[in-house]
Design an enzyme around this catalytic site. Sequence first.
Site, PDB file in Angstrom:
ATOM      1  N   ARG A  42     -59.166   2.910  24.678  1.00  0.00           N
ATOM      2  CA  ARG A  42     -57.540   2.935  25.705  1.00  0.00           C
ATOM      3  C   ARG A  42     -56.602   2.550  25.043  1.00  0.00           C
ATOM      4  O   ARG A  42     -55.666   1.911  25.304  1.00  0.00           O
ATOM      5  CB  ARG A  42     -57.873   1.195  25.911  1.00  0.00           C
ATOM      6  CG  ARG A  42     -59.842   1.717  27.237  1.00  0.00           C
ATOM      7  CD  ARG A  42     -59.130   0.232  27.410  1.00  0.00           C
ATOM      8  NE  ARG A  42     -60.709   0.045  28.578  1.00  0.00           N
ATOM      9  CZ  ARG A  42     -62.011  -0.758  27.994  1.00  0.00           C
ATOM     10  NH1 ARG A  42     -61.627  -1.926  27.105  1.00  0.00           N
ATOM     11  NH2 ARG A  42     -63.072  -0.388  28.440  1.00  0.00           N
ATOM     12  N   LYS A  76     -44.927  12.615  27.124  1.00  0.00           N
ATOM     13  CA  LYS A  76     -45.781  13.490  27.556  1.00  0.00           C
ATOM     14  C   LYS A  76     -47.243  13.680  26.823  1.00  0.00           C
ATOM     15  O   LYS A  76     -46.325  14.335  25.778  1.00  0.00           O
ATOM     16  CB  LYS A  76     -45.718  14.170  28.588  1.00  0.00           C
ATOM     17  CG  LYS A  76     -45.056  14.506  29.297  1.00  0.00           C
ATOM     18  CD  LYS A  76     -43.999  15.519  30.385  1.00  0.00           C
ATOM     19  CE  LYS A  76     -43.340  15.513  31.969  1.00  0.00           C
ATOM     20  NZ  LYS A  76     -42.730  16.746  32.069  1.00  0.00           N
ATOM     21  N   GLU A  90     -34.046  26.098  23.593  1.00  0.00           N
ATOM     22  CA  GLU A  90     -34.558  24.007  24.529  1.00  0.00           C
ATOM     23  C   GLU A  90     -33.179  23.348  23.761  1.00  0.00           C
ATOM     24  O   GLU A  90     -32.696  22.726  24.885  1.00  0.00           O
ATOM     25  CB  GLU A  90     -35.017  23.342  23.791  1.00  0.00           C
ATOM     26  CG  GLU A  90     -36.599  23.825  24.660  1.00  0.00           C
ATOM     27  CD  GLU A  90     -36.912  24.092  25.450  1.00  0.00           C
ATOM     28  OE1 GLU A  90     -36.763  23.554  26.835  1.00  0.00           O
ATOM     29  OE2 GLU A  90     -37.969  24.689  26.251  1.00  0.00           O
ATOM     30  N   LYS A 103     -32.438  13.939  25.275  1.00  0.00           N
ATOM     31  CA  LYS A 103     -33.758  14.164  25.618  1.00  0.00           C
ATOM     32  C   LYS A 103     -33.847  12.433  25.925  1.00  0.00           C
ATOM     33  O   LYS A 103     -34.526  12.019  27.144  1.00  0.00           O
ATOM     34  CB  LYS A 103     -35.069  14.535  24.614  1.00  0.00           C
ATOM     35  CG  LYS A 103     -36.071  14.207  25.450  1.00  0.00           C
ATOM     36  CD  LYS A 103     -36.792  14.957  26.473  1.00  0.00           C
ATOM     37  CE  LYS A 103     -38.398  14.934  27.297  1.00  0.00           C
ATOM     38  NZ  LYS A 103     -39.180  15.807  25.960  1.00  0.00           N
ATOM     39  N   GLU A 155     -41.595  10.778  35.089  1.00  0.00           N
ATOM     40  CA  GLU A 155     -40.796  11.673  35.556  1.00  0.00           C
ATOM     41  C   GLU A 155     -40.777  11.811  37.206  1.00  0.00           C
ATOM     42  O   GLU A 155     -41.385  12.506  38.036  1.00  0.00           O
ATOM     43  CB  GLU A 155     -41.690  13.290  35.374  1.00  0.00           C
ATOM     44  CG  GLU A 155     -41.081  14.720  35.849  1.00  0.00           C
ATOM     45  CD  GLU A 155     -41.922  15.159  34.936  1.00  0.00           C
ATOM     46  OE1 GLU A 155     -43.015  15.674  34.930  1.00  0.00           O
ATOM     47  OE2 GLU A 155     -41.082  16.215  34.540  1.00  0.00           O
ATOM     48  N   ARG A 186     -35.439  13.069  35.356  1.00  0.00           N
ATOM     49  CA  ARG A 186     -36.121  13.713  34.408  1.00  0.00           C
ATOM     50  C   ARG A 186     -36.236  15.392  34.661  1.00  0.00           C
ATOM     51  O   ARG A 186     -35.941  15.726  34.172  1.00  0.00           O
ATOM     52  CB  ARG A 186     -38.059  13.178  34.081  1.00  0.00           C
ATOM     53  CG  ARG A 186     -38.200  13.746  32.202  1.00  0.00           C
ATOM     54  CD  ARG A 186     -39.131  12.373  32.518  1.00  0.00           C
ATOM     55  NE  ARG A 186     -40.149  12.981  31.017  1.00  0.00           N
ATOM     56  CZ  ARG A 186     -40.575  12.392  30.329  1.00  0.00           C
ATOM     57  NH1 ARG A 186     -40.511  11.392  30.440  1.00  0.00           N
ATOM     58  NH2 ARG A 186     -41.315  12.768  29.228  1.00  0.00           N
ATOM     59  N   ASN A 215     -35.511  20.607  33.592  1.00  0.00           N
ATOM     60  CA  ASN A 215     -36.451  21.793  33.716  1.00  0.00           C
ATOM     61  C   ASN A 215     -35.368  22.974  34.177  1.00  0.00           C
ATOM     62  O   ASN A 215     -35.601  24.134  34.328  1.00  0.00           O
ATOM     63  CB  ASN A 215     -37.324  21.160  35.069  1.00  0.00           C
ATOM     64  CG  ASN A 215     -38.376  21.141  34.713  1.00  0.00           C
ATOM     65  OD1 ASN A 215     -39.121  21.267  33.785  1.00  0.00           O
ATOM     66  ND2 ASN A 215     -39.024  20.424  35.332  1.00  0.00           N
ATOM     67  N   HIS A 252     -36.053  26.388  33.875  1.00  0.00           N
ATOM     68  CA  HIS A 252     -37.578  26.528  34.182  1.00  0.00           C
ATOM     69  C   HIS A 252     -38.015  27.240  35.670  1.00  0.00           C
ATOM     70  O   HIS A 252     -39.541  26.962  35.358  1.00  0.00           O
ATOM     71  CB  HIS A 252     -38.158  25.078  33.979  1.00  0.00           C
ATOM     72  CG  HIS A 252     -38.558  25.208  32.452  1.00  0.00           C
ATOM     73  ND1 HIS A 252     -37.182  24.557  31.615  1.00  0.00           N
ATOM     74  CD2 HIS A 252     -38.565  24.707  31.395  1.00  0.00           C
ATOM     75  CE1 HIS A 252     -37.444  24.420  30.424  1.00  0.00           C
ATOM     76  NE2 HIS A 252     -38.141  24.415  30.448  1.00  0.00           N
ATOM     77  N   HIS A 256     -40.636  29.733  33.932  1.00  0.00           N
ATOM     78  CA  HIS A 256     -42.128  29.764  33.671  1.00  0.00           C
ATOM     79  C   HIS A 256     -42.252  31.157  35.112  1.00  0.00           C
ATOM     80  O   HIS A 256     -43.390  31.089  34.325  1.00  0.00           O
ATOM     81  CB  HIS A 256     -42.584  28.299  35.163  1.00  0.00           C
ATOM     82  CG  HIS A 256     -42.493  26.741  34.991  1.00  0.00           C
ATOM     83  ND1 HIS A 256     -41.763  25.796  35.051  1.00  0.00           N
ATOM     84  CD2 HIS A 256     -42.322  26.671  32.857  1.00  0.00           C
ATOM     85  CE1 HIS A 256     -41.649  24.850  34.166  1.00  0.00           C
ATOM     86  NE2 HIS A 256     -42.137  25.649  33.535  1.00  0.00           N
ATOM     87  N   HIS A 277     -42.028  30.494  25.122  1.00  0.00           N
ATOM     88  CA  HIS A 277     -41.887  29.931  26.224  1.00  0.00           C
ATOM     89  C   HIS A 277     -39.674  29.666  26.313  1.00  0.00           C
ATOM     90  O   HIS A 277     -38.921  29.761  27.005  1.00  0.00           O
ATOM     91  CB  HIS A 277     -42.241  28.292  26.322  1.00  0.00           C
ATOM     92  CG  HIS A 277     -41.556  26.930  27.871  1.00  0.00           C
ATOM     93  ND1 HIS A 277     -41.655  27.193  28.575  1.00  0.00           N
ATOM     94  CD2 HIS A 277     -40.694  25.612  27.189  1.00  0.00           C
ATOM     95  CE1 HIS A 277     -41.118  26.660  29.050  1.00  0.00           C
ATOM     96  NE2 HIS A 277     -40.264  25.611  28.528  1.00  0.00           N
TER      97      HIS A 277
END
Lengths: 368, 368
Positions: free
Chosen positions: B126, B148, B190, B232, B242, B246, B250, B253, B257, B270
């Site tokens: 946990r 994340k 980035e 960041k 998010e 946040r 993107n 993106h 994407h 990417h």
Amino acid sequence: MEPDYSPSSLTIDLGPRSYRMHVRSLEGAPGLMREAGLDAERCFVVTDENVASLYLDRLMEALRAARFTPEAHVVAPGEQSKSEAPLRRLYDAALEWGLDRQTPVAALGGGVVGDLAGFAAATLLRGLPLVHLPTSLVAQVDSSLGGKTGINHATGKNLIGAFHQPVLVAADPEVLETLPQREWTSGLAEVVKHALIADANLLAFLREHWAAILNREAGPLPEMIHRAARVKAEVVAEDERERGRRAILNFGHTFGHAIEHAAGYGSFTHGEAVAVGMRAALFLSRERHPDFGGDAALDLVTRLPVRGGDPARLSFEALRRAMQQDKKNEGDAVRFVLLRAAGEAHVAGGFDDDTLEAAWQFALRSGD
Amino acid sequence: MEPDYSPSSLTIDLGPRSYRMHVRSLEGAPGLMREAGLDAERCFVVTDENVASLYLDRLMEALRAARFTPEAHVVAPGEQSKSEAPLRRLYDAALEWGLDRQTPVAALGGGVVGDLAGFAAATLLRGLPLVHLPTSLVAQVDSSLGGKTGINHATGKNLIGAFHQPVLVAADPEVLETLPQREWTSGLAEVVKHALIADANLLAFLREHWAAILNREAGPLPEMIHRAARVKAEVVAEDERERGRRAILNFGHTFGHAIEHAAGYGSFTHGEAVAVGMRAALFLSRERHPDFGGDAALDLVTRLPVRGGDPARLSFEALRRAMQQDKKNEGDAVRFVLLRAAGEAHVAGGFDDDTLEAAWQFALRSGD
């Protein structure tokens, strides 16, 4: 005369993760979900075959009446569903059906369903809202509260899991009517445990209504569930991640886990093993705290039925070895939850083997 | 003259889950772990074969020097390790080796290792303490910060995961020397993105030192990593889960994407797709905010190398369809992160197809 008592809900106070636990009919749950702020169009329901045959249609209908589009995922009953392959099948079903970050996962069932569905909710899309609709007594007063989720691993129970608090718990006392009797009495062991560690009034209530409670008469159940759940809620609120106080919930569990381990899982139920373990823990409590009479506590504990066989066939030596493995230990000292009075628990160690063996002999003698 | 700049560490401010990110040599990481309060005897290290051959021995030796008993688990390099079977093998290895709740998991690698090891740390017992030792530029300034974690599922990327903040991030600029060149330039995309959305000073710094940075000269790297990571850190501190701000991470993106999707994953990196996407996003930003000149931003974005092929072979129609699927959308409107000035980002929609196609044509024209 008992006051007019209408338990309806309580709060599990965890700051931004606070939530409500309601004692309310299953049909009312979808409305409570809307009131709790769940405004998703879909709802993913997890249950097991036994519960599905009894209650799933009622829940699905109530969800539709509250404008949810529900999907049900039914797992096999029993501990084997708390494992990797059923989890993977659940992931596949949920993701192929389609989820977004607002989609709630509703766990309709006992501890196994709650742990499995809860872990899936913790880990799908990095966390979905979780709703517990507990259908066993243990789940209603204990496992649905506090955010523990997880599955078993070949090397041990609950080794893969997460803390993931639900957004809502709704417990319907009427569904307890269909519980097998041993699940009922095993759940009562946890209720008694909650009374002993933190609520002397609940202890008195249980003793007063014990015959009706054992018979599952409807009268005292809502109040019993509400009070027992409140104990869990308060302990969890003080120690969400199990770093201290939450350990008192393990009253009776040091011997209890050892009994389960020594007898082999599936012989005694968890609640039965804890019931015997609480007798031993009361002996140790009186050793450590001579002022603690404990007669009322012991009277109630010894009235918990234990149907898994005769504990006397277990050797103290086997129990002692199993206790050495207990995860509460620090270094080599075996740790116990003790009572200094009814409703006042603490964690302690420092008992020699002779005292532990005396506690075990006492536990065997004091059964009904 | 540039001041004497010695970036060493910054704080990711998340209340009880706050942690430090250090720009420091790999050998110093175990000492930082001790300083961060990790007093366990053991440490479980996760890395991939490529990184292991270069840096694992150095880390294991440093861990032993700091009185850890380390165990290494090495996975195959590449995205395929972010999946269910490698996760299960990691669980088996860790649990058979032996863990307690204090045992840290150290992720030595790029984004894949960080996501996999991070998710394992989130879900073993946990939740175990997690240490990120990022070895790619993207991991150092972006993916190791913010909590994340996760793996992919057959139905999509990152669909099984959790938010699990590390207790420590330690990034060694020297290990970036061995990155393949396309991973380097993809990481720079980035870095540029962080400058554009939130730090006009970083934008100026990058333009001033761009030739040295492209060549990976040691001089400007610590400061660049520190400043880009700080962007960041600040965005994450404002919006850990998010739910709002946040989303500005993107930037570039939405088209990015779509480019990855339309071209097939593995064609453009990417970072390359985001580089092209940022050109389109700058076009849209100037459409929406005519006062935003954006020449400095565009100058830097167009100097990001794109080696995955000619984006012009992708049809606007394919990109438009892919953008309709983007998870930032609300209803049918495609949403974009826009700049109102260098360092000031927001999320907006409401562009018609003609404008989006013009943005795409601009992105194609403005490449180097």
